[in-house]
Scaffold this motif. Sequence first.
Motif, PDB file in Angstrom:
ATOM      1  N   HIS A   1       0.823  -1.210   0.000  1.00 35.05           N
ATOM      2  CA  HIS A   1       0.000   0.000   0.000  1.00 35.05           C
ATOM      3  C   HIS A   1       0.861   1.265   0.000  1.00 35.05           C
ATOM      4  O   HIS A   1       1.564   1.539   0.966  1.00 35.05           O
ATOM      5  N   ARG A   2       0.834   1.991  -1.099  1.00 31.05           N
ATOM      6  CA  ARG A   2       1.695   3.165  -1.314  1.00 31.05           C
ATOM      7  C   ARG A   2       3.173   2.748  -1.218  1.00 31.05           C
ATOM      8  O   ARG A   2       4.018   3.514  -0.755  1.00 31.05           O
TER       9      ARG A   2
ATOM     10  N   GLU B   1       0.987  -0.814  -4.860  1.00 35.83           N
ATOM     11  CA  GLU B   1      -0.293  -0.080  -4.898  1.00 35.83           C
ATOM     12  C   GLU B   1      -0.013   1.409  -5.072  1.00 35.83           C
ATOM     13  O   GLU B   1       0.937   1.950  -4.469  1.00 35.83           O
TER      14      GLU B   1
ATOM     15  N   ASP C   1      -1.898   5.510  -5.942  1.00 30.52           N
ATOM     16  CA  ASP C   1      -3.039   6.404  -6.155  1.00 30.52           C
ATOM     17  C   ASP C   1      -2.669   7.349  -7.283  1.00 30.52           C
ATOM     18  O   ASP C   1      -1.665   8.057  -7.206  1.00 30.52           O
TER      19      ASP C   1
ATOM     20  N   HIS D   1      -1.278  10.095  -2.708  1.00 28.07           N
ATOM     21  CA  HIS D   1      -2.554   9.727  -2.090  1.00 28.07           C
ATOM     22  C   HIS D   1      -3.468  10.928  -1.870  1.00 28.07           C
ATOM     23  O   HIS D   1      -4.609  10.945  -2.311  1.00 28.07           O
TER      24      HIS D   1
ATOM     25  N   GLU E   1      -5.118   2.826  -8.326  1.00 23.50           N
ATOM     26  CA  GLU E   1      -6.397   3.451  -7.953  1.00 23.50           C
ATOM     27  C   GLU E   1      -6.568   4.781  -8.664  1.00 23.50           C
ATOM     28  O   GLU E   1      -5.668   5.628  -8.629  1.00 23.50           O
TER      29      GLU E   1
ATOM     30  N   LYS F   1      -7.698   8.040  -8.120  1.00 26.22           N
ATOM     31  CA  LYS F   1      -7.991   8.777  -6.882  1.00 26.22           C
ATOM     32  C   LYS F   1      -8.792  10.025  -7.219  1.00 26.22           C
ATOM     33  O   LYS F   1      -8.421  10.765  -8.116  1.00 26.22           O
TER      34      LYS F   1
ATOM     35  N   GLN G   1      -8.437  -0.179  -9.453  1.00 26.86           N
ATOM     36  CA  GLN G   1      -9.303  -0.044  -8.278  1.00 26.86           C
ATOM     37  C   GLN G   1      -9.837   1.369  -8.189  1.00 26.86           C
ATOM     38  O   GLN G   1      -9.153   2.330  -8.544  1.00 26.86           O
TER      39      GLN G   1
ATOM     40  N   PHE H   1      -4.177  -5.366   1.430  1.00 26.93           N
ATOM     41  CA  PHE H   1      -3.378  -4.154   1.247  1.00 26.93           C
ATOM     42  C   PHE H   1      -2.657  -3.934   2.581  1.00 26.93           C
ATOM     43  O   PHE H   1      -3.301  -3.923   3.633  1.00 26.93           O
TER      44      PHE H   1
HETATM   45  O1  G3P Z   1      -6.720   1.522  -2.407  1.00 25.01           O
HETATM   46  C1  G3P Z   1      -7.032   0.785  -1.256  1.00 25.01           C
HETATM   47  C2  G3P Z   1      -6.817   1.697  -0.182  1.00 25.01           C
HETATM   48  O2  G3P Z   1      -5.616   2.339  -0.517  1.00 25.01           O
HETATM   49  C3  G3P Z   1      -7.925   2.678  -0.105  1.00 25.01           C
HETATM   50  O3  G3P Z   1      -7.628   3.633   0.767  1.00 25.01           O
HETATM   51  O4  G3P Z   1      -7.368   5.994   1.069  1.00 25.01           O
HETATM   52  O5  G3P Z   1      -5.400   4.505   1.309  1.00 25.01           O
HETATM   53  O6  G3P Z   1      -6.335   4.990  -0.928  1.00 25.01           O
HETATM   54  P1  G3P Z   1      -6.627   4.825   0.511  1.00 25.01           P
END
Ligand code: G3P
Length: 375
Positions: A46-47, A73, A75, A88, A167, A169, A215, A347
Amino acid sequence: MPITVSRSALMLSLLLGVGQAHALETPSPKALATQLGIPHPAVIAHRGASFDAPESTAPAYKLARDLGADYLELDLQRSKDGVLFVLHDDSLLRTTDVATKFPERKDRTANEFTMAELKTLDAGSWFNAAYPERARPSFAGQKILTLDEVIDIAEGNPKQKPGLYIETKEPKLFPGIERDLKDKLQDRGWLSPSGSKLAKRALGVGQGKGKVVLQTFEKSSLELLHKEMPKVPKILLLWVGEGNIEPRSKVTFAESGETDKAAYYAKQEPKDKAEFEQWVRYAKAHGAIGTGPSAALTHGGSQSYSDLVKPWMNQYTHDQGLLIHVYTVDEPVDFTKVLDAGVDGIFTNRASELLKYFKRPVTGSVAQLLEKHGY
Ligand code: G3P
Ligand code: CA
């Protein structure tokens, strides 16, 4: 559905009863993931490895890749001059020195800056200040990355080839971003079918059919992503709140009397079962291969939300023939909880912890891998 399938379903229903026949028709989540080229369970960084390095920067993504995470992952946003980049927040205030470099424009959204302006910002020093125990002098001055640069990182280790988990965003801020993303992925060879040059050697997810997962929280963006890239696996992200699943209680955080957002979110739940179920059905009807629900974390924190991975929710989602990738889980106690509840991928900000939990081989410690790259 072809007539032959309907007939066999009817025969099975008569022989076994409707429930058992349905179970036989729906592949197991593991079989479904395998068909799609998505690891089961999937480790989604995640990120990047954002517990150990500043989120969405080169050290975070290189570390996640070298640790052996299945996916990086990210955004996706678009700069004022049309460059796809990775960040993000829509604001630059939390993770950069925009307030020092552009004091008059500090409150503007990131998409109001050109890529050249974004590249002048320091996207790493905030991490050193926030997490002194994980700080490294080399994190200071890390840059916001373009999508091209994250793709370069994903392709950059001959022994570890992660996929990309992208994602859109705040897609309403970026009309046409789904098309821009398709063009970029196509240019970079990431939409080529497996069997192409990119997919020949089985070195990781990035070499196979499931090398890209898309996503979004936005229904309209899911539809556009599906229109642009019908063959690429897509996930509809779920949470309880405005624009997504309607909550049972309309009491806001400010009105709730809670001092901690995680405690507030933990009490939030879908209005009713039907409301949750209609979001899952929507995902399926609009091309998603799964959902990305939120989790409530044992020790709270800023990424602890409503518990949308209750066993009945996961059962319903699996019964629809969909996968479940939960966000964002960092501790073994919660890995066990969500996996016992039935999720198919996680994630995590702590890819190193999740890989260790799954007893998957890693080529070095976090410190060794960061130092190898000079961080
Ligand atoms: O993309 C899954 C998760 O990352 C969603 O939350 O706000 O961290 O992008 P966020
Ligand atoms: Ca995200």
